[in-house]
Design a protein around this motif. Structure first.
Motif, short mmCIF file in Angstrom:
data_model
loop_
_atom_site.label_atom_id
_atom_site.label_comp_id
_atom_site.label_asym_id
_atom_site.label_seq_id
_atom_site.Cartn_x
_atom_site.Cartn_y
_atom_site.Cartn_z
N ASP B 489 -12.92 12.71 -17.15
CA ASP B 489 -12.14 13.93 -17.36
C ASP B 489 -12.99 15.17 -17.12
O ASP B 489 -12.53 16.13 -16.53
N LEU B 490 -14.26 15.10 -17.56
CA LEU B 490 -15.11 16.27 -17.38
C LEU B 490 -15.41 16.51 -15.90
O LEU B 490 -15.38 17.67 -15.43
N GLY B 491 -15.64 15.43 -15.16
CA GLY B 491 -15.87 15.58 -13.73
C GLY B 491 -14.67 16.20 -13.04
O GLY B 491 -14.80 17.13 -12.22
N THR B 537 -18.18 16.96 -4.37
CA THR B 537 -19.53 16.75 -4.90
C THR B 537 -19.56 16.97 -6.41
O THR B 537 -20.14 16.16 -7.15
N VAL B 538 -18.95 18.05 -6.85
CA VAL B 538 -18.97 18.34 -8.29
C VAL B 538 -18.27 17.22 -9.06
O VAL B 538 -18.78 16.71 -10.06
N LEU B 544 -20.52 10.89 -12.61
CA LEU B 544 -21.62 9.94 -12.75
C LEU B 544 -22.49 10.30 -13.95
O LEU B 544 -22.98 9.42 -14.67
N LEU B 545 -22.66 11.58 -14.18
CA LEU B 545 -23.49 12.00 -15.30
C LEU B 545 -22.82 11.77 -16.65
O LEU B 545 -23.48 11.65 -17.67
N THR B 546 -21.50 11.75 -16.64
CA THR B 546 -20.78 11.61 -17.92
C THR B 546 -20.08 10.27 -18.00
O THR B 546 -18.98 10.15 -18.53
#
Lengths: 193, 586
Positions: B489-491, B537-538, B544-546
């Motif tokens: 969701d954050l991505g 990209t974002v 991937l980070l979250t």
């Protein structure tokens, strides 16, 4: 029937599975349980446990029952929906199947997309690199005009037709695999061509 | 043009639209009818409706205008508009239909289970729809002005009123019928005059389109300006002027126009002798036929043509799937397979249509070069038909073209209004039918204000910017959401904000500054080539980070629903039924 799927279409190209003894409830409603992935599942839907509770006959109310062809014909076959119930009953196995279906569909889409990108994306580069193309004429019309103004459209329709046919085939294979006379193997199938 | 015929054409379109709307009102009974026409629409009607909704002012007027002014490069727009449906078919059509999401915010919430993403998506839907509506209303103003001489705002107000009325009265069902009808009206309105246009060109001796010279008047031509115009003269010419030129009033006075810029006020009539080179509106560089026909030549003064071509293609290919009014249509398909087949049919219909604007753009340069002087090349489709036939025949053709143009504005604008109203009423007004009616008003008013307050870009360029915003926001959300389990969701949230935000800023800057030169102007005028990669990209990086935010079970459930064929899917009770668009939010 719930709202998601709307009217269902009869599945084509596949014979109905063997004769069904009981005109039971809406097929596939109660999730049946299957053996674990390791075990050999029973062949087809025939050995359905007779203990299945038939809904209507047991109710005491004297309801008029329309005796007609079972509704499962409209829904495109019994076993496919039983298979769906299995998918939900056994998340791990279901996930394997669905992942392979998704992979096959994605591979098909990306293939067509790659062709589209190569043709449409290659055209400007080709025009930039080969000035001769810009002024070449075919049948009295400049080539770039002909390509972008006319030829592109049948190509796009052709690509779409190709994709629709193959995407439906991927789905048909998947459905057959779930509900066919041979029960699904334990390993994830590779349904696409 | 004869105002009587033009007004009659406008009246016919509006009456037919309202009649279908009232018919639809009688048919629509409950909330679900209202929103999705009960999903009982035949594939051909549905495909016609999609085509009718999609062929906007940009397709009907804008493509011909841009081709006339800037040459073959502009064919990237119609090809991209069509190819966008192919990409939509490849990546989105069936899974989206199966997801059961009715709007883009629905999809965002269902796939990611996040109200925040839903809200951001709702805002973006409104932004894209408004960006898309403004040029429709401006096109309506331009058309009514061309046909009757009415002020610019009048056409915009008429179309906005009809659209809001139809949407509020009948909802989706009436809109579907209206649009199915309007697709065929538009096809007729552009095809029949095109035939006469080609015949007129041949009977004029088929003058060359790709000659070495810039456009010239082939006969004595009176150009009456409807707006103040600043234009550049490259070859001095003596003209007769009635009106005010360079600040001096004239009455049929002969004036020598020297090299350089001149200004004329609205209502001024300039009479050019045969053979005079056509002065071009300031900012539109005169181009020889050869240069105009040459791809990537930057004819008309566009900088960085290769970059612009790629950016246009990227925006239109990827932006189509993110247009709110396109998406809603897929819900009216009975299942995913029908969604695919409908899309295929849409591609066939669009392909037939887009063969035709090129004819107007190409022949307009020899048959109506004065449009290069007034700068209103967007009116080529309206002006050319009556030049092909003398007398009543030409007037009837012009009336037909006018009817097609208004069909384009009304159909696209009503589709957009319904989709924005759907989002607003669901998220703010709890999804009642009455709320939907108020929301229609809320959806129609802001773009009307924007359209009357600004003069704007060429119609097809302005639409292209709406595509760019859609391609930089909803395209990554849909593609990653449907095919990649790892989207968080954050991505999605940050990707939507970054991509959609950057593209929207570029759109605002371009609209305010107008077309400029150099790389910065090119990057802002065609932002998709860089904002789309940024958005992807974002979304991917942040997801991937979250990764810890993922809930595999929830993702599995949604993926199952989106990709399982209906004949298999949803049979078990394990899948919750999709709520109707209004449920679950009250």
């Amino acid at each position: 029937m719930t709202g998601l799927s709307g009217p269902r279409r009869p599945r084509r190209g596949r014979p109905e599975p063997g004769p069904e003894p009981e005109p039971g409830p809406e097929p596939g409603e109660p999730p049946r349980h299957k053996p674990l992935p390791g075990q050999k599942p029973p062949p087809g839907p025939a050995p359905r446990p007779p203990a299945q509770p038939p809904a209507a006959p047991e109710s005491p109310a004297p309801r008029r029952v329309a005796v007609s062809a079972p509704r499962r014909h409209r829904t495109g076959g019994y076993s496919a929906r039983a298979g769906a119930a299995d998918l939900h009953a056994q998340p791990q196995l279901g996930q394997l199947y669905v992942r392979s279906l998704v992979r096959n569909q994605l591979r098909l889409s990306l293939g067509v997309l790659a062709v589209l990108a190569a043709v449409l994306g290659g055209l400007p580069v080709a025009l930039a690199a080969l000035p001769g193309l810009r002024t070449a004429e075919v049948a009295g019309i400049r080539l770039p005009w002909l390509l972008l103004g006319v030829v592109a459209y049948p190509l796009l329709v052709g690509a779409a037709y190709f994709h629709v046919r193959h995407a439906e085939r991927v789905e048909r294979d998947f459905t057959d695999l779930l509900g066919g006379p041979d029960a699904p193997p334990a390993a994830p199938p590779r349904a696409a061509r | 043009m004869n105002p009587g015929h033009g007004l009659a054409a406008l009246a016919v379109v509006l009456v037919a639209t309202l009649a279908f709307g009232v018919y639809g009102l009688r048919l629509s009974r409950g909330t679900s009818d209202f929103y999705v026409a009960s999903r009982e629409i035949s594939p051909l009607l549905n495909a016609s409706a999609i085509g009718g909704e999609y062929l906007s002012a940009a397709s009907f007027l804008g493509v011909a205008g841009l081709v006339m002014a800037y040459g073959v490069d502009m064919l990237a727009y119609p090809v991209g508009y069509t190819a966008g449906y192919l990409v939509l078919l490849l990546l989105v059509a069936a899974p989206l239909r199966r997801s059961g999401a009715y709007t883009l915010p629905d999809f965002a919430e269902e796939r990611l289970g996040s109200l925040a993403v839903r809200r951001v998506a709702g805002v973006l839907v409104a932004v894209i729809a408004w960006l898309y509506l403004v040029p429709q209303l401006q096109g309506a103003g331009l058309t009514l002005q061309t046909v009757t001489g009415a002020p610019r705002w009048a056409g915009a107000v008429v179309v906005a009123a009809v659209v809001v009325g139809v949407a509020a009265a009948g909802g989706m069902r009436s809109v579907t019928l209206v649009q199915g009808f309007q697709f065929w009206l538009k096809l007729t309105a552009i095809a029949v005059p095109a035939l006469f246009l080609v015949m007129a060109w041949r009977s004029a001796g088929a003058p060359a389109l790709t000659g070495p010279d810039i456009p010239r008047f082939d006969r004595t031509t009176v150009v009456t300006l409807q707006d103040p115009v600043r234009f550049d003269v490259t070859q001095p010419v003596t003209v007769r002027v009635t009106g005010r030129l360079d600040g001096t009033p004239y009455t049929a006075g002969a004036v020598r126009l020297g090299d350089g810029g001149h200004t004329a006020t609205a209502g001024t009539a300039l009479t050019f002798p045969p053979g005079a080179a056509v002065p071009h509106r300031h900012g539109l560089a005169p181009a020889s036929g050869a240069r105009w026909a040459d791809p990537l030549s930057g004819a008309g003064g566009r900088s960085h043509p290769l970059y612009a071509l790629y950016s246009i293609l990227l925006a239109t290919l990827l932006g189509t799937m993110g247009l709110p009014h396109v998406l809603v249509r897929f819900y009216t398909n009975p299942d995913g397979r029908a969604a695919r087949r409908t899309t295929l049919l849409v591609l066939v219909l669009l392909s037939g249509f887009y063969l035709l604007p090129t004819v107007y753009g190409a022949l307009g340069r020899v048959l109506a070069p004065q449009l290069l002087l007034t700068g209103q090349t967007d009116t080529a489709v309206l002006v050319l038909p009556q030049l092909t036939q003398a007398g009543e025949g030409g007037r009837l053709l012009a009336a037909l073209a006018t009817a097609g143009a208004f069909a384009a504005f009304v159909s696209t604008a009503s589709g957009l209004t319904v989709s924005v109203a759907g989002v607003v009423s669901q998220d703010l007004l709890r999804g009642s039918t009455r709320g939907f009616r108020w929301a229609s008003l809320a959806a129609g008013i802001p773009p009307l204000v924007m359209a009357t307050a600004t003069h704007g870009l060429p119609v097809a360029d302005a639409i292209g910017l709406a595509f760019a915003v859609a391609a930089s926001s909803f395209c990554p959300l849909l593609v990653l959401g449907i095919w990649w389990r790892g989207l968080t969701d954050l991505g999605a949230l940050l990707g939507l904000v970054a991509g959609g935000g950057l593209a929207a800023v570029a759109v605002v800057l371009t609209s305010v500054r107008g077309a400029g030169h150099g790389w910065s102007a090119a990057l802002l005028a065609q932002p998709a080539a860089w904002t789309v990669p940024v958005a992807f990209t974002v979304m991917i990086t942040v997801s991937l980070l979250t990764r810890h935010r993922l809930s595999p079970a929830a993702v599995d459930r949604v993926m199952l629903r989106m990709h399982l064929p209906e004949e298999v899917g949803s049979g078990g009770s394990a899948l919750p039924p999709v709520r109707p668009p209004t449920a679950g939010r009250s």
